[in-house]
Write a protein that holds these residues in place. Structure first.
Motif, PDB file in Angstrom:
ATOM      1  N   LYS A   1     -12.697 -32.937  14.904  1.00  0.00           N
ATOM      2  CA  LYS A   1     -11.936 -33.724  14.143  1.00  0.00           C
ATOM      3  C   LYS A   1     -12.675 -35.065  15.056  1.00  0.00           C
ATOM      4  CE  LYS A   1      -7.965 -34.994  15.530  1.00  0.00           C
ATOM      5  NZ  LYS A   1      -6.345 -34.593  15.254  1.00  0.00           N
ATOM      6  N   GLN A   2     -12.928 -35.080  16.607  1.00  0.00           N
ATOM      7  CA  GLN A   2     -13.442 -36.139  17.085  1.00  0.00           C
ATOM      8  C   GLN A   2     -14.563 -36.301  16.455  1.00  0.00           C
ATOM      9  OE1 GLN A   2     -13.481 -35.273  21.411  1.00  0.00           O
ATOM     10  NE2 GLN A   2     -10.724 -35.908  21.421  1.00  0.00           N
ATOM     11  N   ALA A   3     -15.547 -35.127  16.541  1.00  0.00           N
ATOM     12  CA  ALA A   3     -16.698 -35.675  15.600  1.00  0.00           C
ATOM     13  C   ALA A   3     -16.915 -35.994  14.400  1.00  0.00           C
ATOM     14  CB  ALA A   3     -17.665 -34.452  15.465  1.00  0.00           C
ATOM     15  N   CYS A   4     -15.427 -35.339  13.493  1.00  0.00           N
ATOM     16  CA  CYS A   4     -15.773 -36.032  11.968  1.00  0.00           C
ATOM     17  C   CYS A   4     -15.131 -36.964  11.794  1.00  0.00           C
ATOM     18  CB  CYS A   4     -16.305 -34.169  11.592  1.00  0.00           C
ATOM     19  SG  CYS A   4     -18.576 -34.442  11.418  1.00  0.00           S
ATOM     20  N   GLY A   5     -13.520 -36.622  12.148  1.00  0.00           N
ATOM     21  CA  GLY A   5     -12.518 -37.173  11.568  1.00  0.00           C
ATOM     22  C   GLY A   5     -11.377 -36.125  11.172  1.00  0.00           C
ATOM     23  N   TYR A   6      -9.966 -36.615  11.048  1.00  0.00           N
ATOM     24  CA  TYR A   6      -8.862 -35.860  10.356  1.00  0.00           C
ATOM     25  C   TYR A   6      -9.268 -34.877   9.305  1.00  0.00           C
ATOM     26  CZ  TYR A   6      -4.376 -34.357   9.391  1.00  0.00           C
ATOM     27  OH  TYR A   6      -2.904 -33.404   8.926  1.00  0.00           O
ATOM     28  N   GLU A   7     -10.120 -35.863   8.063  1.00  0.00           N
ATOM     29  CA  GLU A   7     -10.070 -34.922   6.853  1.00  0.00           C
ATOM     30  C   GLU A   7     -10.840 -33.950   6.850  1.00  0.00           C
ATOM     31  OE1 GLU A   7     -12.304 -36.203   2.502  1.00  0.00           O
ATOM     32  OE2 GLU A   7     -11.885 -37.748   3.867  1.00  0.00           O
ATOM     33  N   PHE A   8     -11.726 -33.635   7.356  1.00  0.00           N
ATOM     34  CA  PHE A   8     -12.527 -33.005   7.804  1.00  0.00           C
ATOM     35  C   PHE A   8     -12.109 -31.427   8.165  1.00  0.00           C
ATOM     36  CE2 PHE A   8     -15.633 -30.280  10.773  1.00  0.00           C
ATOM     37  CZ  PHE A   8     -16.517 -29.441   9.820  1.00  0.00           C
ATOM     38  N   THR A   9     -10.807 -31.653   9.432  1.00  0.00           N
ATOM     39  CA  THR A   9      -9.780 -30.556   9.938  1.00  0.00           C
ATOM     40  C   THR A   9      -8.644 -30.478   9.295  1.00  0.00           C
ATOM     41  OG1 THR A   9      -8.987 -32.099  11.712  1.00  0.00           O
ATOM     42  CG2 THR A   9     -11.084 -30.719  11.999  1.00  0.00           C
ATOM     43  N   SER A  10      -8.165 -30.877   8.302  1.00  0.00           N
ATOM     44  CA  SER A  10      -7.057 -31.574   7.560  1.00  0.00           C
ATOM     45  C   SER A  10      -6.590 -29.619   6.938  1.00  0.00           C
ATOM     46  CB  SER A  10      -7.101 -32.145   6.587  1.00  0.00           C
ATOM     47  OG  SER A  10      -7.651 -31.853   5.939  1.00  0.00           O
ATOM     48  N   LYS A  11      -7.271 -29.020   6.794  1.00  0.00           N
ATOM     49  CA  LYS A  11      -6.824 -27.501   6.534  1.00  0.00           C
ATOM     50  C   LYS A  11      -7.076 -26.834   8.038  1.00  0.00           C
ATOM     51  CE  LYS A  11      -8.869 -27.883   1.451  1.00  0.00           C
ATOM     52  NZ  LYS A  11     -10.113 -27.028   0.622  1.00  0.00           N
TER      53      LYS A  11
END
Length: 748
Positions: A464-474
């Motif tokens: 999430k830190q590397a790519c943002g919340y949207e990337f890890t939301s699922k």
């Protein structure tokens, strides 16, 4: 003493005052009472009655100073070359100090007469009245320095500069020179006009600095030529750095601070910039052999030169890329993912340390490291195929996060996961990694294979830190489903108690959101639920529909597991099996022998799936077949299967792995197909967003905007973007402008 203006005899007063002025200028002893009396004389002349004698006092002082400096000039000019510098310096020290004391003595004249006669800065800057700067009145201290400049410095400048340059040259050659005289004379060029607000260093720069820089450039041009003939490449760099350090120290001994950088630049220009091609010529060999000392020296020399580092940076980038490609090519064996990630991390750590120590963490080299690592990690031998790096990294993380990661402490696992994010940041196709990682995470969560939930959440937070919340939301929603399922099971147990029903088995379910979990439902095989499970399944469906309206449950039997108690043998065994295997084994509760056809009809599994499940049971020898069956041969309809009544196992509790858990090439292919579909949808959504905001846009602008928005997830091909544009035109989201075929309009 009365301050009232009175008549004053100028000649007698000036005669007395002139004696003191002479003593002050020559630094002779002056008694305090005499000094105080002369203050009074200056005041009396400035306020004399009937007319002040200020201007007359100013002119007389000026004439005296001019005469005094002319006498000093004769004395200096008549000296020998060896003595000239020494005598000049002695007179300058005496005169400059005397001038400062004289300025104090004439303080009243300065403040009450001269300052009022001075032109303002606006007059001097804009010269609206045709002002001659030469007419400008100066305070007595300034006047003394101005007279020294005109009558002493300017006539002697050629001789002085020649002697100064010779003295500095001898100092460069290691000879002993009088540093005090050199420093003092050079700084006389500075101090003689330092009272000026505008261009106070003009005399120093024009009279001394310009010829000094020219002589310095010529000296080091010859020195560089000599060193090139006598020294090797490495020795040349060391000698140049030594010369630069020596000249830097020499500048601080003799020169004004404004010259330090100019001298250094002149030396660098003559010894480095003029030989840039020669220095660049050895870059490749030096970088490939990683000669650290030479690289450090070369960096020190090239850093200040405009575009000096470009060749070195490129060579370092190419070397890191080649090292990275060599490290990750031709990987073989079962642990290819570990080899890939750890080899790449070794390369990254090695060159990060080299850049930090040799190139002092220079941003240009850090950028080269990033480009090289990205090129090595995203390298494709076949451009038509997807890069395997995201898949390998996901598998590496999977091996670390599984319980099977033996011999590693929690802190070691955490360190390795943290390091893996370094490789992740360089991956272009982050969506491919996301797809594989989510599939593997789903299996770990469903089958309870995670080494710890803290480690799982820690890894997701790093992503999430590397790519943002949207990337890890699922991924976060998957964790939420696990905790929600725990609550649902507790509520279901309460519901069963309220119904006063005994379901006869321990029943635990996971309710997972279809949108968050990468669990394909397209190829679900049919399956007849065993009678032992029917009651519990129906009860749960009733409970769930009463709690949540409008939600549809789809049972994913291929992901379920069951624990069976085997009681027909000498020892009691507890066997963990898949749902399909459970359905097959439960049919042997009533019969010892069953044919393949009977099993097929009762379980309603597809023939291929039943073959697969029976194969694993035959391999463990829980079931026996009347005919020999190998991997290549298939069970026939008439094949007769029976329980192995003589089965034995050292373990009383064991697990039969379901064939579905082993990732097949078909599954990998399906994942890649799903990624392609997701990419098309992502690109179409991006195009619609762009067109909605811009309304009208040219084709190339759309392409650039889409690429910039997609770069954080993957690098889309131009052909894929074009296909998505055509699809959106067909769906009537956008349209081509009638007058221009390469311009699109947004259709509201």
């Amino acid at each position: 003493m009365s301050l009232k203006p009175k008549r004053v005899d100028f000649d007698s007063t000036w005669a007395t005052l002139m004696e003191t002025v002479h003593c002050v200028v020559t630094l002779d002893y002056t008694p305090r009472q005499t000094w105080n009396d002369r203050f009074s004389d200056v005041y009396a002349l400035c306020v004399a009655y009937p007319e002040p004698l200020s201007e007359k006092l100013y002119n007389s002082t000026k004439e005296f100073l001019q005469h005094h400096v002319k006498c000093l000039h004769k004395s200096v000019a008549g000296a020998s070359v060896e003595e000239l510098l020494k005598i000049y310096h002695r007179y300058w020290e005496q005169f400059s100090k005397g001038a400062s004391y004289l300025n104090l003595l004439f303080g009243y004249l300065n403040t009450q007469f001269i300052k009022k006669q001075k032109y303002s800065e606006a007059d001097l800057n804009y010269g609206g009245l045709g002002i001659e700067i030469a007419e400008q009145m100066l305070e007595i201290g300034e006047l003394a320095l101005d007279i020294w400049k005109k009558l002493m410095l300017e006539p002697l400048k050629d001789s002085l500069v020649a002697i100064l340059l010779d003295g500095i040259k001898r100092d460069r050659c290691g000879e002993n020179v009088n540093q005090t005289d050199l420093h003092g004379v050079i700084h006389s060029f500075v101090h003689v006009e330092e009272y000026k607000k505008k261009l106070p260093l003009l005399v120093y720069e024009t009279m001394f600095e310009e010829p000094f820089l020219a002589a310095t450039g010529e000296y080091y041009r010859q020195e560089a030529s000599k060193l090139l003939q006598d020294c090797s490449y490495s020795q040349y760099m060391e000698k140049v750095i030594q010369r630069l350090d020596e000249e830097n120290f020499r500048s601080r001994k003799f020169l004004h601070p404004s010259s330090y950088q100019k001298v250094t630049q002149e030396c660098q220009h003559r010894m480095v910039a003029d030989y840039l091609q020669y220095l660049h010529g050895e870059c490749q060999d030096m970088v490939q052999k990683e000669r650290r000392k030479d690289l450090s020296n070369l960096y020190t020399l090239l850093k200040p030169i405009a575009n000096g580092l470009s060749v070195l940076v490129k060579e370092v980038e190419d070397h890191i890329k080649c090292t990275g490609l060599k490290a990750v090519s031709n990987l073989q064996g079962d642990n290819v993912p570990s080899q890939f990630v750890e080899s790449m991390l070794e390369v990254h750590v090695k060159f990060t340390e080299l850049i930090s120590n040799v190139f002092h963490g220079d941003k240009a080299f850090i950028g080269a490291l990033d480009k090289a690592c990205a090129a090595a990690i995203n390298h494709r031998e076949n451009t038509k195929q997807m890069c395997r790096s995201p898949e390998l990294l996901a598998k590496y993380c999977d091996t670390l996060l599984k319980k099977s990661a033996k011999g590693m402490s929690e802190s070691e696992i955490e360190d390795r996961l943290a390091s893996s994010v370094v490789v992740f940041k360089y991956i272009d196709d982050k969506d491919v990694f996301q797809k594989f990682y989510s599939r593997m995470l789903a299996k770990r969560l469903i089958h309870g294979q995670s080494v710890s939930m803290d480690a799982e959440e820690g890894m997701i937070n790093r992503l999430k830190q590397a790519c943002g919340y949207e990337f890890t939301s699922k991924l976060h929603r998957m964790f939420t489903d696990m905790s929600v399922s725990s609550d649902l099971n507790a509520k279901f147990i309460d519901y069963v108690r309220e119904q006063k029903t005994d379901i006869g088995i321990n029943f635990y379910i996971f309710v997972l959101q279809a949108g968050a979990w990468p669990l394909g439902q397209a190829n679900l095989t049919s399956f007849a639920i065993p009678q032992e499970l029917e009651k519990s399944v129906q009860l749960f469906e009733q409970f769930y529909s009463s709690s949540f309206n409008g939600r549809k449950l789809t049972w994913l039997h291929h992901l379920c597991t069951a624990e069976l108690k085997v009681c027909y043998l000498k020892k009691t065994y507890f066997v963990t099996v898949g749902t399909y295997q459970m359905g097959i084994l439960l049919m042997f509760n009533n019969q010892v022998h069953l044919t393949f056809k009977e099993l097929l009809e009762n379980t309603r599994l597809q023939e291929k799936e039943l073959q697969k499940q029976l194969q694993s049971l035959l391999e463990t020898k829980l079931l026996l077949c009347d005919s020999q069956v190998s991997d290549e041969q298939q069970l026939a309809e008439g094949s007769r299967l029976s329980l192995n009544l003589n089965y034995s196992n050292k373990r009383t509790k064991f697990k039969i792995s379901a064939a579905v858990q082993k990732e097949t090439p078909q599954e990998v292919e399906q994942t890649h197909v799903a990624i392609d579909e997701d990419r098309k949808l992502y690109l179409q959504a991006a195009i619609v967003r762009i067109m909605k905001a811009r309304k009208v846009l040219k084709h190339n602008a759309v392409i650039q905007e889409v690429i910039s928005q997609s770069r954080t997830r993957f690098n889309p091909s131009i052909s894929m973007i074009k296909k998505c544009i055509e699809a959106l035109i067909d769906k009537q989201y956008i349209e081509r402008q009638g007058t221009s075929t390469d311009t699109y309009n947004y259709v509201a």
